[in-house]
Scaffold this active site. Sequence first.
Site, PDB file in Angstrom:
ATOM      1  N   ASN A 290     -10.009   0.061  -0.475  1.00  0.00           N
ATOM      2  CA  ASN A 290      -8.549   0.128  -0.395  1.00  0.00           C
ATOM      3  C   ASN A 290      -7.970  -0.406  -1.710  1.00  0.00           C
ATOM      4  O   ASN A 290      -8.048  -1.602  -1.976  1.00  0.00           O
ATOM      5  CB  ASN A 290      -8.072  -0.701   0.801  1.00  0.00           C
ATOM      6  CG  ASN A 290      -6.564  -0.655   0.996  1.00  0.00           C
ATOM      7  OD1 ASN A 290      -5.819  -0.209   0.115  1.00  0.00           O
ATOM      8  ND2 ASN A 290      -6.114  -1.125   2.140  1.00  0.00           N
TER       9      ASN A 290
ATOM     10  N   CYS B  51       0.824  -1.226   0.000  1.00  0.00           N
ATOM     11  CA  CYS B  51       0.000   0.000   0.000  1.00  0.00           C
ATOM     12  C   CYS B  51       0.853   1.270   0.000  1.00  0.00           C
ATOM     13  O   CYS B  51       0.361   2.342  -0.333  1.00  0.00           O
ATOM     14  CB  CYS B  51      -0.941   0.015   1.196  1.00  0.00           C
ATOM     15  SG  CYS B  51      -2.131  -1.328   1.130  1.00  0.00           S
TER      16      CYS B  51
ATOM     17  N   HIS C 218      -3.172   7.460   2.216  1.00  0.00           N
ATOM     18  CA  HIS C 218      -3.598   6.162   1.687  1.00  0.00           C
ATOM     19  C   HIS C 218      -5.002   5.871   2.222  1.00  0.00           C
ATOM     20  O   HIS C 218      -5.304   6.134   3.382  1.00  0.00           O
ATOM     21  CB  HIS C 218      -2.622   5.082   2.136  1.00  0.00           C
ATOM     22  CG  HIS C 218      -3.109   3.699   1.870  1.00  0.00           C
ATOM     23  ND1 HIS C 218      -3.592   3.313   0.638  1.00  0.00           N
ATOM     24  CD2 HIS C 218      -3.221   2.613   2.688  1.00  0.00           C
ATOM     25  CE1 HIS C 218      -3.961   2.038   0.701  1.00  0.00           C
ATOM     26  NE2 HIS C 218      -3.748   1.600   1.930  1.00  0.00           N
TER      27      HIS C 218
HETATM   28  O1  UT7 Z   1      -3.816  -0.904   3.489  1.00  0.00           O
HETATM   29  C1  UT7 Z   1      -2.994  -1.554   4.396  1.00  0.00           C
HETATM   30  C2  UT7 Z   1      -3.383  -1.246   5.763  1.00  0.00           C
HETATM   31  N1  UT7 Z   1      -4.582  -1.952   6.163  1.00  0.00           N
HETATM   32  C3  UT7 Z   1      -5.352  -1.389   7.049  1.00  0.00           C
HETATM   33  O2  UT7 Z   1      -5.108  -0.271   7.388  1.00  0.00           O
HETATM   34  C4  UT7 Z   1      -6.477  -2.174   7.668  1.00  0.00           C
HETATM   35  C5  UT7 Z   1      -6.440  -1.944   9.158  1.00  0.00           C
HETATM   36  N2  UT7 Z   1      -7.490  -2.584   9.884  1.00  0.00           N
HETATM   37  C6  UT7 Z   1      -8.798  -2.240   9.788  1.00  0.00           C
HETATM   38  O3  UT7 Z   1      -9.156  -1.411   8.974  1.00  0.00           O
HETATM   39  C7  UT7 Z   1      -9.779  -2.855  10.754  1.00  0.00           C
HETATM   40  O4  UT7 Z   1      -9.086  -3.568  11.757  1.00  0.00           O
HETATM   41  C8  UT7 Z   1     -10.827  -3.764  10.077  1.00  0.00           C
HETATM   42  C9  UT7 Z   1     -11.770  -2.931   9.260  1.00  0.00           C
HETATM   43  C10 UT7 Z   1     -10.116  -4.791   9.191  1.00  0.00           C
HETATM   44  C11 UT7 Z   1     -11.642  -4.513  11.149  1.00  0.00           C
HETATM   45  O5  UT7 Z   1     -12.225  -3.600  12.038  1.00  0.00           O
HETATM   46  P1  UT7 Z   1     -12.169  -3.876  13.618  1.00  0.00           P
HETATM   47  O6  UT7 Z   1     -12.914  -2.802  14.254  1.00  0.00           O
HETATM   48  O7  UT7 Z   1     -10.725  -4.041  13.976  1.00  0.00           O
HETATM   49  O8  UT7 Z   1     -13.000  -5.224  13.738  1.00  0.00           O
HETATM   50  P2  UT7 Z   1     -12.541  -6.642  14.317  1.00  0.00           P
HETATM   51  O9  UT7 Z   1     -11.553  -7.274  13.410  1.00  0.00           O
HETATM   52  O10 UT7 Z   1     -12.180  -6.473  15.748  1.00  0.00           O
HETATM   53  O11 UT7 Z   1     -13.907  -7.431  14.235  1.00  0.00           O
HETATM   54  C12 UT7 Z   1     -15.008  -7.069  15.049  1.00  0.00           C
HETATM   55  C13 UT7 Z   1     -16.132  -8.048  14.806  1.00  0.00           C
HETATM   56  C14 UT7 Z   1     -15.733  -9.513  14.930  1.00  0.00           C
HETATM   57  O12 UT7 Z   1     -16.786 -10.187  15.559  1.00  0.00           O
HETATM   58  P3  UT7 Z   1     -16.717 -10.576  17.120  1.00  0.00           P
HETATM   59  O13 UT7 Z   1     -15.475 -11.403  17.262  1.00  0.00           O
HETATM   60  O14 UT7 Z   1     -16.622  -9.262  17.828  1.00  0.00           O
HETATM   61  O15 UT7 Z   1     -17.986 -11.320  17.323  1.00  0.00           O
HETATM   62  C15 UT7 Z   1     -15.626  -9.962  13.499  1.00  0.00           C
HETATM   63  O16 UT7 Z   1     -15.894 -11.333  13.348  1.00  0.00           O
HETATM   64  O17 UT7 Z   1     -16.639  -7.887  13.464  1.00  0.00           O
HETATM   65  C16 UT7 Z   1     -16.699  -9.160  12.820  1.00  0.00           C
HETATM   66  N3  UT7 Z   1     -16.461  -8.988  11.393  1.00  0.00           N
HETATM   67  C17 UT7 Z   1     -17.419  -8.756  10.501  1.00  0.00           C
HETATM   68  N4  UT7 Z   1     -18.752  -8.635  10.605  1.00  0.00           N
HETATM   69  C18 UT7 Z   1     -19.442  -8.357   9.486  1.00  0.00           C
HETATM   70  C19 UT7 Z   1     -15.269  -8.990  10.767  1.00  0.00           C
HETATM   71  N5  UT7 Z   1     -15.437  -8.757   9.451  1.00  0.00           N
HETATM   72  C20 UT7 Z   1     -16.767  -8.605   9.261  1.00  0.00           C
HETATM   73  C21 UT7 Z   1     -17.555  -8.342   8.125  1.00  0.00           C
HETATM   74  N6  UT7 Z   1     -18.883  -8.223   8.287  1.00  0.00           N
HETATM   75  N7  UT7 Z   1     -17.030  -8.181   6.907  1.00  0.00           N
END
Ligand code: UT7
Length: 329
Positions: free
Chosen positions: A286, A119, A256
């Site tokens: 992204n 990225c 980004h």
């Molecule tokens: O470009 C390179 C750099 N990349 C980035 O900058 C990405 C950085 N990370 C992020 O943007 C975020 O961490 C994410 C958007 C990937 C995830 O957001 P989060 O607030 O960190 O969510 P999480 O991974 O803690 O997931 C929270 C909940 C989980 O459920 P439980 O365990 O709380 O029951 C996941 O299973 O959301 C659930 N979940 C989803 N639910 C619906 C994860 N993906 C999804 C989804 N739809 N697509």
Amino acid sequence: MTSESPRLRSVVRGLGAYLPERTVTNADLEKMVETSDEWIVQRTGIRERHFAADGETTSMLGERAARAALADAGLEPGDIDLIIVGTSTPDYTFPSVATQIQAALGITAGVAFDLQAVCSGFVFAVATADKFLTSGSHKRALVIGAETFSRLLDWNDRTTCVLFGDGAGAIVLEAQPGGGTIADRGVLSSHLRSDGRHRAKLYVDGGVSTTRTVGHLRMEGKEVFRHAVGMVTDVIKDAFAATGTSGDDLDWFVPHQANRRIIDASAEKLNIAPQKVVTTVHRHGNTSAASIPLALSVARDDGRIKPGDLVMIEAMGGGFTWGSALIRW
Ligand code: UT7
């Protein structure tokens, strides 16, 4: 550091972008994986993204963006002697996307190569082109970010497949004399960093020398998020220190586009006013190395970025890699 004696600067002469025709909304994804528009918008800000058509490759997207940037600059392909493509999704293992674009444009002089910093690819490519141009070795560079991340996605992993999109953007940089102050047009500073210890937090689980396959993107989203804000603010502070500027001096902050929450948190930490932040993640998702030139293109075309404006670009990605570049448009 910025010296105060005459020197060459890499000045932006043209800008272009290309998005594949097909738009995929969050509602479309709801039909493919267990997710919701509400979750995606709340956690990332993404509402839609573009996916390349079957047979539409990274070099094809990059060529479209490059042609748009050349037209914008009022230049012919033969005016270019350096092509650098930031990409992690090449058409082939080799040759590079850059040499394919070079051939498609009918350029036979100069040099073309790819640069792989995920990225951060566009920021790394701008910094690299700037070193070539300001050394006097080359005159005009096409700097391209082009990606087809849709081809790396695992449709059984909802935590990653909703985040990415395809696209390309390009700028033409030209070596021009400057006064050596931050009043100059062009790239005023660049700061690049990497730390390979973070490999497992964001990677593709395949490759020529390991599995002999392409593989799928894997990410520990929370871990990447946790590091992202600190890393990008560090390299932006480096840019401020090297140029004697601050968040107040910026006209536009073009980060980004990975996640709306990362963008907002970084801007807040750096005292950059929300109205100066260019955000396109809601429309593009992204797009990795393509996200910054795509965002620059949107903000230039709608009249926000104008000649003379001070623009900060920054990115963070797999590796980890991260970097910033301060550009007077
Ligand atoms: O470009 C390179 C750099 N990349 C980035 O900058 C990405 C950085 N990370 C992020 O943007 C975020 O961490 C994410 C958007 C990937 C995830 O957001 P989060 O607030 O960190 O969510 P999480 O991974 O803690 O997931 C929270 C909940 C989980 O459920 P439980 O365990 O709380 O029951 C996941 O299973 O959301 C659930 N979940 C989803 N639910 C619906 C994860 N993906 C999804 C989804 N739809 N697509």
